[in-house]
Design a protein around this motif. Structure first.
Motif, mmCIF file in Angstrom:
data_model
loop_
_atom_site.group_PDB
_atom_site.id
_atom_site.type_symbol
_atom_site.label_atom_id
_atom_site.label_comp_id
_atom_site.label_asym_id
_atom_site.label_seq_id
_atom_site.Cartn_x
_atom_site.Cartn_y
_atom_site.Cartn_z
ATOM 1 N N PRO A 245 0.821 -1.218 0.000
ATOM 2 C CA PRO A 245 0.000 0.000 0.000
ATOM 3 C C PRO A 245 0.851 1.263 0.000
ATOM 4 C CG PRO A 245 0.166 -0.850 2.214
ATOM 5 C CD PRO A 245 0.946 -1.806 1.340
ATOM 6 N N THR A 246 0.192 2.375 -0.267
ATOM 7 C CA THR A 246 0.845 3.679 -0.194
ATOM 8 C C THR A 246 0.157 4.514 0.876
ATOM 9 O OG1 THR A 246 -0.629 4.535 -1.924
ATOM 10 C CG2 THR A 246 1.505 3.685 -2.622
ATOM 11 N N GLY A 247 0.944 5.277 1.591
ATOM 12 C CA GLY A 247 0.378 6.216 2.552
ATOM 13 C C GLY A 247 0.031 5.638 3.901
ATOM 14 N N ILE A 248 0.245 4.341 4.129
ATOM 15 C CA ILE A 248 -0.011 3.748 5.437
ATOM 16 C C ILE A 248 1.179 2.874 5.821
ATOM 17 C CG2 ILE A 248 -2.512 3.761 5.181
ATOM 18 C CD1 ILE A 248 -2.416 0.815 4.542
ATOM 19 N N SER A 249 1.340 2.643 7.112
ATOM 20 C CA SER A 249 2.449 1.835 7.620
ATOM 21 C C SER A 249 1.946 0.443 7.972
ATOM 22 C CB SER A 249 3.064 2.494 8.860
ATOM 23 O OG SER A 249 3.576 3.780 8.552
ATOM 24 N N LEU A 250 2.631 -0.561 7.472
ATOM 25 C CA LEU A 250 2.283 -1.939 7.782
ATOM 26 C C LEU A 250 2.938 -2.363 9.092
ATOM 27 C CD1 LEU A 250 2.689 -3.554 4.251
ATOM 28 C CD2 LEU A 250 0.552 -3.071 5.444
ATOM 29 N N PRO A 251 2.353 -3.327 9.799
ATOM 30 C CA PRO A 251 2.962 -3.808 11.050
ATOM 31 C C PRO A 251 4.377 -4.318 10.817
ATOM 32 C CG PRO A 251 0.712 -4.621 10.823
ATOM 33 C CD PRO A 251 1.062 -3.963 9.524
ATOM 34 N N GLY A 252 5.262 -4.018 11.758
ATOM 35 C CA GLY A 252 6.640 -4.481 11.663
ATOM 36 C C GLY A 252 7.490 -3.710 10.682
ATOM 37 N N GLY A 253 6.963 -2.615 10.138
ATOM 38 C CA GLY A 253 7.738 -1.816 9.202
ATOM 39 C C GLY A 253 7.945 -2.466 7.850
ATOM 40 N N ARG A 254 7.125 -3.455 7.507
ATOM 41 C CA ARG A 254 7.292 -4.147 6.231
ATOM 42 C C ARG A 254 6.792 -3.291 5.071
ATOM 43 N NH1 ARG A 254 4.051 -9.464 7.701
ATOM 44 N NH2 ARG A 254 2.854 -7.861 8.798
ATOM 45 N N ASP A 255 7.346 -3.559 3.883
ATOM 46 C CA ASP A 255 6.909 -2.855 2.684
ATOM 47 C C ASP A 255 5.670 -3.493 2.071
ATOM 48 O OD1 ASP A 255 8.991 -1.034 2.827
ATOM 49 O OD2 ASP A 255 10.342 -2.302 1.656
ATOM 50 N N GLU A 256 5.529 -4.807 2.243
ATOM 51 C CA GLU A 256 4.402 -5.514 1.661
ATOM 52 C C GLU A 256 3.935 -6.599 2.617
ATOM 53 O OE1 GLU A 256 5.893 -7.026 -2.026
ATOM 54 O OE2 GLU A 256 6.851 -8.756 -1.091
ATOM 55 N N VAL A 257 2.720 -7.082 2.388
ATOM 56 C CA VAL A 257 2.139 -8.079 3.269
ATOM 57 C C VAL A 257 1.440 -9.138 2.421
ATOM 58 C CG1 VAL A 257 -0.016 -6.777 3.515
ATOM 59 C CG2 VAL A 257 0.634 -8.421 5.275
ATOM 60 N N LEU A 258 1.484 -10.387 2.875
ATOM 61 C CA LEU A 258 0.793 -11.479 2.202
ATOM 62 C C LEU A 258 -0.686 -11.421 2.566
ATOM 63 C CD1 LEU A 258 1.015 -14.166 0.541
ATOM 64 C CD2 LEU A 258 1.263 -15.336 2.740
ATOM 65 N N ILE A 259 -1.559 -11.298 1.565
ATOM 66 C CA ILE A 259 -2.996 -11.196 1.829
ATOM 67 C C ILE A 259 -3.773 -12.389 1.286
ATOM 68 C CG2 ILE A 259 -3.029 -8.678 1.966
ATOM 69 C CD1 ILE A 259 -4.026 -8.623 -0.927
ATOM 70 N N GLY A 260 -3.111 -13.290 0.554
ATOM 71 C CA GLY A 260 -3.812 -14.458 0.035
ATOM 72 C C GLY A 260 -2.854 -15.590 -0.273
ATOM 73 N N LEU A 261 -3.259 -16.823 0.059
ATOM 74 C CA LEU A 261 -2.468 -18.014 -0.254
ATOM 75 C C LEU A 261 -3.445 -19.100 -0.683
ATOM 76 C CD1 LEU A 261 0.198 -19.580 -0.330
ATOM 77 C CD2 LEU A 261 -0.146 -20.127 2.090
ATOM 78 N N PHE A 262 -3.361 -19.511 -1.954
ATOM 79 C CA PHE A 262 -4.319 -20.462 -2.504
ATOM 80 C C PHE A 262 -3.594 -21.604 -3.194
ATOM 81 C CE2 PHE A 262 -6.127 -16.185 -2.681
ATOM 82 C CZ PHE A 262 -7.250 -16.353 -1.891
ATOM 83 N N THR A 263 -4.263 -22.748 -3.260
ATOM 84 C CA THR A 263 -3.736 -23.922 -3.955
ATOM 85 C C THR A 263 -4.838 -24.499 -4.835
ATOM 86 O OG1 THR A 263 -4.449 -25.630 -2.391
ATOM 87 C CG2 THR A 263 -2.423 -24.422 -1.852
ATOM 88 N N PRO A 264 -4.466 -25.337 -5.833
ATOM 89 C CA PRO A 264 -5.493 -25.990 -6.662
ATOM 90 C C PRO A 264 -6.016 -27.281 -6.043
ATOM 91 C CG PRO A 264 -3.342 -26.508 -7.531
ATOM 92 C CD PRO A 264 -3.112 -25.584 -6.362
ATOM 93 N N GLU A 265 -5.926 -27.395 -4.731
ATOM 94 C CA GLU A 265 -6.424 -28.582 -4.034
ATOM 95 C C GLU A 265 -7.807 -28.298 -3.464
ATOM 96 O OE1 GLU A 265 -4.771 -31.801 -0.788
ATOM 97 O OE2 GLU A 265 -4.394 -29.676 -0.429
ATOM 98 N N LYS A 266 -8.686 -29.275 -3.557
ATOM 99 C CA LYS A 266 -10.027 -29.104 -3.014
ATOM 100 C C LYS A 266 -9.980 -29.056 -1.490
ATOM 101 C CE LYS A 266 -12.662 -30.949 -6.883
ATOM 102 N NZ LYS A 266 -13.781 -31.833 -7.300
ATOM 103 N N ASN A 267 -11.047 -28.531 -0.919
ATOM 104 C CA ASN A 267 -11.102 -28.317 0.523
ATOM 105 C C ASN A 267 -11.558 -29.591 1.222
ATOM 106 O OD1 ASN A 267 -11.339 -27.380 3.097
ATOM 107 N ND2 ASN A 267 -13.073 -26.034 2.701
ATOM 108 N N TYR A 268 -10.592 -30.396 1.655
ATOM 109 C CA TYR A 268 -10.922 -31.649 2.329
ATOM 110 C C TYR A 268 -11.082 -31.479 3.831
ATOM 111 C CZ TYR A 268 -10.174 -34.185 -1.980
ATOM 112 O OH TYR A 268 -10.288 -34.649 -3.267
ATOM 113 N N ASP A 269 -11.096 -30.236 4.296
ATOM 114 C CA ASP A 269 -11.349 -30.010 5.719
ATOM 115 C C ASP A 269 -12.817 -30.201 6.058
ATOM 116 O OD1 ASP A 269 -8.707 -29.460 6.128
ATOM 117 O OD2 ASP A 269 -8.945 -27.293 5.920
#
Length: 366
Positions: A245-269
């Motif tokens: 993002p621009t104009g806001i500070s992320l936790p820990g002073g990071r420049d970017e943050v992971l907002i999504g993690l997906f796989t092509p595996e079906k949801n067996y939960d």
């Protein structure tokens, strides 16, 4: 604040006993974005002050944030500062400024859809809502069937040699992975998608059949998508979506943050697959989560074009609506809705209501 929101919406009706000083500065930084179809869901007051001017009025300053949400769960954030004179019987707004702000952690949704379903995508989808409805309607079902759950359980109990001996024939198809960012971003905000062979984004994925991602900006709504030839539930890779993002500070002073993690595996939960859901987010537990439409926290108004298109898309997904998804609520849409109501024990003469909405979108993730 209501008067400022009206100005953001280009609504000239006005608020009783509230006026704008024509000699003041009144700036809405996004003159082209009218927030039509978005409801104001949150108003956060961050600062307030008042000062007695010694006359007939009191000078006040109000500063805060506004959060808007539409029928499919998109959000838009704005920051406002308003100076006004408060009289006994009226308010005169002296200066007002509203600017868009970047969200801190925008939610994302990912879908897998056959490439043949998105032929000519660049020319057919001029806006986010039409594209979103079309993708959600046609996406692959990532909730496993009871038979798939049983086979997975049986395989987990096999030896490695037995697994190899019984390995099924894998059919790889051409798919698109489409990722929607559900918060409106500013032009300088960045979205980056990285595909790797592990949950750690630095790892590389060996298959060369995954194309580089392409990005689209639809009036602030971001879409990332890439094409690949793979087999769902067999080829394992990880799609990381990063946000800078621009104009806001992320936790820990990071420049970017992971907002999504997906796989092509079906949801067996899940232990039992929802039979009515034909499209769900690609991987992750969000496939079985209830969204604002199913929970009733957001109400759809079928007199609005975009809202009607969402309802038509859901009815089509469940097999009740056979015509084009055009957002025009006519006899075909009414008939499909009545068929759905009859099939689900609802009054077919009750029209569109919250009970029908919650039943219709149950299990959809919307």
């Amino acid at each position: 604040t209501a008067a400022v929101v009206q100005k953001m919406r280009k609504d000239s009706r006005g608020i009783p006993r509230v006026s704008f000083d024509p000699s003041g500065t009144h700036l809405v930084a996004e003159a082209e974005f009218h927030y039509h179809g978005f409801a104001l869901t949150d108003m956060i007051i961050e600062d307030y002050m008042h000062q007695d001017t010694g006359g007939k009025s009191t000078f006040c300053r109000l500063e805060g944030s506004l959060v808007f949400r539409d029928a499919i769960g998109r959000r838009a954030f704005s920051h406002y500062v308003v100076d006004y004179d408060l009289y006994r019987d009226r308010i005169v707004i002296l200066n007002s400024v509203v600017v868009p702000v970047s969200p801190l952690f925008p939610p994302v949704q990912a879908y897998i859809i056959k490439a043949e379903e998105l032929q000519g995508v660049d020319g057919r989808y001029p806006d986010f809502v039409k594209f979103y409805v079309d993708v959600v309607t046609r996406a692959q079902n990532m909730a496993p069937t009871p038979e798939e759950i049983r086979l997975r359980r049986d395989r987990d109990n096999m030896s490695l040699l037995e697994r190899i001996r019984r390995m099924p024939v894998v059919e790889r198809l051409d798919y698109y992975v489409v990722i929607f960012v559900m918060d409106r971003l500013r032009p300088d905000d960045e979205i980056k998608t990285v595909v790797s062979g592990s949950r750690i984004s630095g790892g590389s994925y060996g298959r060369s059949s995954l194309a580089e991602p392409i990005y689209q900006d639809m009036d602030g709504w971001r879409v990332a998508m890439f094409e690949g030839n793979f087999a769902i539930d067999h080829d394992m890779f990880y799609v990381h979506t990063f946000y800078r993002p621009t104009g806001i500070s992320l936790p820990g002073g990071r420049d970017e943050v992971l907002i999504g993690l997906f796989t092509p595996e079906k949801n067996y939960d899940v232990h039992e697959a929802p039979v009515s859901t034909k499209s769900s987010p690609a991987g992750g537990k969000t496939a079985s989560a209830e969204g604002p439409l199913a929970l009733g926290s957001t109400a759809l108004d079928i007199s609005l074009h975009d809202h009607a298109a969402v309802v038509q898309g859901r009815l089509a997904k469940l097999g009740f609506y056979k015509k084009s998804i055009d957002g025009l609520w006519g006899s075909g849409s009414r008939g499909a809705l009545q068929d759905f109501q009859r099939a689900n024990g609802l009054d077919p003469n009750s029209g569109w209501n919250m009970q029908t909405q919650m039943k219709l979108f149950s299990g959809s993730g919307q």
